[in-house]
Scaffold this active site. Structure first.
Site, PDB file in Angstrom:
ATOM      1  CE1 TYR A  59      -8.781   3.563   8.128  1.00  0.00           C
ATOM      2  CE2 TYR A  59      -9.199   5.920   8.338  1.00  0.00           C
ATOM      3  CZ  TYR A  59      -8.310   4.869   8.233  1.00  0.00           C
ATOM      4  OH  TYR A  59      -6.957   5.114   8.216  1.00  0.00           O
ATOM      5  CB  ILE A  85       0.393   9.586   4.569  1.00  0.00           C
ATOM      6  CG1 ILE A  85       0.234   9.224   6.064  1.00  0.00           C
ATOM      7  CG2 ILE A  85       1.845   9.414   4.109  1.00  0.00           C
ATOM      8  CD1 ILE A  85       0.993  10.098   7.044  1.00  0.00           C
ATOM      9  CE  LYS A  93      -6.942   2.475  10.945  1.00  0.00           C
ATOM     10  NZ  LYS A  93      -5.806   1.538  10.929  1.00  0.00           N
ATOM     11  N   GLY A 136       0.814  -1.213   0.000  1.00  0.00           N
ATOM     12  CA  GLY A 136       0.000   0.000   0.000  1.00  0.00           C
ATOM     13  C   GLY A 136       0.850   1.267   0.000  1.00  0.00           C
ATOM     14  CD  GLN A 137      -0.378   7.359   0.743  1.00  0.00           C
ATOM     15  OE1 GLN A 137      -1.391   7.139   1.412  1.00  0.00           O
ATOM     16  NE2 GLN A 137       0.035   8.577   0.468  1.00  0.00           N
ATOM     17  CG  ASP A 183      -0.981  -6.106   0.274  1.00  0.00           C
ATOM     18  OD1 ASP A 183      -0.568  -4.998   0.662  1.00  0.00           O
ATOM     19  OD2 ASP A 183      -2.186  -6.314  -0.007  1.00  0.00           O
ATOM     20  CB  ILE A 184      -4.961  -9.334   0.276  1.00  0.00           C
ATOM     21  CG1 ILE A 184      -6.004 -10.441   0.131  1.00  0.00           C
ATOM     22  CG2 ILE A 184      -5.320  -8.109  -0.551  1.00  0.00           C
ATOM     23  CD1 ILE A 184      -7.328 -10.147   0.787  1.00  0.00           C
TER      24      ILE A 184
HETATM   25  P1  NAD Z   1      -3.363   1.394   1.641  1.00  0.00           P
HETATM   26  O1  NAD Z   1      -4.823   1.264   1.365  1.00  0.00           O
HETATM   27  O2  NAD Z   1      -2.531   2.117   0.671  1.00  0.00           O
HETATM   28  O3  NAD Z   1      -2.725  -0.037   1.903  1.00  0.00           O
HETATM   29  C1  NAD Z   1      -3.387  -1.021   2.654  1.00  0.00           C
HETATM   30  C2  NAD Z   1      -2.933  -2.358   2.148  1.00  0.00           C
HETATM   31  O4  NAD Z   1      -3.660  -3.366   2.864  1.00  0.00           O
HETATM   32  C3  NAD Z   1      -3.200  -2.562   0.660  1.00  0.00           C
HETATM   33  O5  NAD Z   1      -2.008  -2.876  -0.016  1.00  0.00           O
HETATM   34  C4  NAD Z   1      -4.185  -3.731   0.628  1.00  0.00           C
HETATM   35  O6  NAD Z   1      -4.018  -4.598  -0.481  1.00  0.00           O
HETATM   36  C5  NAD Z   1      -3.886  -4.419   1.948  1.00  0.00           C
HETATM   37  N1  NAD Z   1      -4.987  -5.243   2.410  1.00  0.00           N
HETATM   38  C6  NAD Z   1      -6.315  -4.994   2.345  1.00  0.00           C
HETATM   39  N2  NAD Z   1      -7.014  -6.036   2.806  1.00  0.00           N
HETATM   40  C7  NAD Z   1      -6.104  -6.972   3.196  1.00  0.00           C
HETATM   41  C8  NAD Z   1      -6.230  -8.262   3.754  1.00  0.00           C
HETATM   42  N3  NAD Z   1      -7.424  -8.824   3.993  1.00  0.00           N
HETATM   43  N4  NAD Z   1      -5.092  -8.936   4.040  1.00  0.00           N
HETATM   44  C9  NAD Z   1      -3.868  -8.399   3.773  1.00  0.00           C
HETATM   45  N5  NAD Z   1      -3.706  -7.175   3.230  1.00  0.00           N
HETATM   46  C10 NAD Z   1      -4.813  -6.459   2.948  1.00  0.00           C
HETATM   47  O7  NAD Z   1      -3.249   2.049   3.099  1.00  0.00           O
HETATM   48  P2  NAD Z   1      -2.053   2.897   3.703  1.00  0.00           P
HETATM   49  O8  NAD Z   1      -2.360   4.316   3.418  1.00  0.00           O
HETATM   50  O9  NAD Z   1      -0.750   2.345   3.323  1.00  0.00           O
HETATM   51  O10 NAD Z   1      -2.344   2.679   5.251  1.00  0.00           O
HETATM   52  C11 NAD Z   1      -1.576   1.845   6.083  1.00  0.00           C
HETATM   53  C12 NAD Z   1      -2.071   2.040   7.509  1.00  0.00           C
HETATM   54  O11 NAD Z   1      -1.936   3.414   7.875  1.00  0.00           O
HETATM   55  C13 NAD Z   1      -3.557   1.708   7.703  1.00  0.00           C
HETATM   56  O12 NAD Z   1      -3.743   1.159   8.984  1.00  0.00           O
HETATM   57  C14 NAD Z   1      -4.227   3.057   7.640  1.00  0.00           C
HETATM   58  O13 NAD Z   1      -5.432   3.076   8.360  1.00  0.00           O
HETATM   59  C15 NAD Z   1      -3.181   3.932   8.302  1.00  0.00           C
HETATM   60  N6  NAD Z   1      -3.305   5.347   7.933  1.00  0.00           N
HETATM   61  C16 NAD Z   1      -2.994   5.761   6.673  1.00  0.00           C
HETATM   62  C17 NAD Z   1      -3.117   7.123   6.367  1.00  0.00           C
HETATM   63  C18 NAD Z   1      -2.783   7.657   5.004  1.00  0.00           C
HETATM   64  O14 NAD Z   1      -3.054   8.837   4.745  1.00  0.00           O
HETATM   65  N7  NAD Z   1      -2.188   6.874   4.116  1.00  0.00           N
HETATM   66  C19 NAD Z   1      -3.559   8.031   7.341  1.00  0.00           C
HETATM   67  C20 NAD Z   1      -3.909   7.538   8.590  1.00  0.00           C
HETATM   68  C21 NAD Z   1      -3.755   6.200   8.891  1.00  0.00           C
HETATM   69  C1  AKB Z   2      -8.136   8.464   5.005  1.00  0.00           C
HETATM   70  O1  AKB Z   2      -8.359   9.579   4.496  1.00  0.00           O
HETATM   71  O2  AKB Z   2      -8.988   7.586   5.174  1.00  0.00           O
HETATM   72  C2  AKB Z   2      -6.743   8.205   5.537  1.00  0.00           C
HETATM   73  C3  AKB Z   2      -6.665   8.598   6.971  1.00  0.00           C
HETATM   74  C4  AKB Z   2      -6.517  10.012   7.344  1.00  0.00           C
HETATM   75  O3  AKB Z   2      -6.754   7.749   7.822  1.00  0.00           O
HETATM   76  N1  AKB Z   2      -5.807   8.928   4.719  1.00  0.00           N
END
Ligand code: NAD
Ligand code: AKB
Length: 320
Positions: free
Chosen positions: A143, A173, A147, A11-12, A34-35
């Protein structure tokens, strides 16, 4: 030595955190999973990669045994916008997946678990200008609910089982390696790509929408600093506020116009406006600063310069 399993690694955040951890702990000590394997060829070629569904506990156990894992980083998640379209999927991945990770960690006596939380834990009743560390947590999205529940269940494992679980409430992010995966703050990434590709952007939230944000290098630093912090200095565990910057979409567009004077933006708010409106403008991260020395490096202007440079180079090479 840490032997880390990252779940949700393509993921990101995972795609960049995996690489950063490999440089610290060595490639053989960081296992990406990852999935699915819809990652770049470059990523898949340079890491040890396994396909796993976090909702399948025995699959996690198999990887823990296969690689002698002592640390799990759970990045698997369904984010806010996608979560509103499929709330039960969000619950299943974000909560049942998390409980699988915690149970595996408890049963197999792992050393550490890191689980990100989010500003999505906040909602009506949270002070909007600067969300305190301890405050009302009444999120309006599934969501956000997952959390809050995730933070509580993680802290339960800390207290009841003495498991070392850590987590931080990331703001939105912003990054240029892997596109975000279905969140509300995705506009703050898409705006840079569209600025470079088309010279204009149509934003799905209003111009005065102001949210806490963070550039990826600071996100990696925060995550790694917390992972490495001395447990004895931590009073909090899975719910650290971490801040870096706070800006409205109008201010974001103006920062791009400094370098691209002809950039244009229009606004067509959709269902994500209500989600953004339920989150605070900024967070108070003094607990993270005090307990493990958190300090961000990037502000809006330095981030904009870097984002336009990197995405501009990718565009020239025909990569986007
Ligand atoms: P993302 O959506 O880019 O990546 C999540 C990954 O989880 C994906 O690659 C997806 O394929 C994988 N996934 C989904 N279902 C799955 C499963 N059943 N088994 C295994 N993998 C699975 O998310 P991200 O932005 O990289 O976020 C990572 C963490 O950071 C998350 O907990 C998210 O809540 C948290 N977060 C992210 C942000 C942001 O802005 N990116 C902000 C706040 C919190
Ligand atoms: C979203 O917008 O859902 C995420 C987060 C702030 O958790 N980037």
């Amino acid at each position: 030595m840490k032997k880390i399993l990252i779940i949700g690694a393509i993921g990101q955040i995972g795609s960049e955190l995996t690489m950063a951890l490999r440089t610290i702990y060595g490639g053989e000590n960081v296992i990406a999973s990852d999935i699915n394997n819809a990652a770049s060829e470059k990523f898949l070629k340079s890491v040890t990669f396994e396909i796993i569904d976090i909702t399948n506990k025995s699959a996690i156990v198999s990887l823990v045994k296969k690689y002698n894992i002592n640390t799990i980083i759970d990045l698997a998640a369904i984010l806010s916008a996608t979560g509103e379209k499929n709330p039960m999927l969000a619950w299943n991945v974000n909560i049942n997946g998390l409980i699988n990770v915690l149970e595996v960690a408890r049963e197999h006596k792992l050393e550490q678990v890191l689980i990100p939380s989010s500003i999505a834990v906040f909602g009506p009743g949270t002070p909007i200008e600067c969300a305190p560390q301890e405050t009302v947590l009444h999120p309006t999205t599934m969501y956000g609910i997952t959390k809050v529940a995730g933070e509580l269940v993680a802290d339960y494992y800390v207290k009841k089982y003495n498991l070392d679980v850590r987590g931080l409430r990331y703001p939105g992010i912003i990054s240029n390696e892997t596109l975000p995966g279905g969140g509300t703050t995705d506009y703050a990434v898409a705006i840079y790509y569209d600025a470079i590709k088309y010279g204009k952007y149509t934003c799905f939230v209003k111009e005065d929408t102001r949210l806490p944000m963070m550039y990826m290098p600071d996100c990696l630093k925060a995550t790694i600093d917390l992972l490495q912090a001395d447990l004895a200095t931590l009073k909090h565990h899975s719910d650290f506020n971490v801040g870096a910057m706070s800006f409205s979409v109008k201010e974001l567009a103006e920062s791009i116009k400094k370098y691209m004077p002809n950039f244009q933006i229009e606004y067509k708010p959709d269902y994500r406006q209500a989600i953004a409106d339920s989150w605070p403008n900024a967070v108070d991260d003094s607990a993270a600063r005090k307990e493990w020395g958190w300090k961000p490096s990037y502000d809006l202007n330095t981030m904009t310069q870097d984002m336009l440079k990197v995405i501009g180079e990718k565009h020239k090479k025909g990569l986007i």
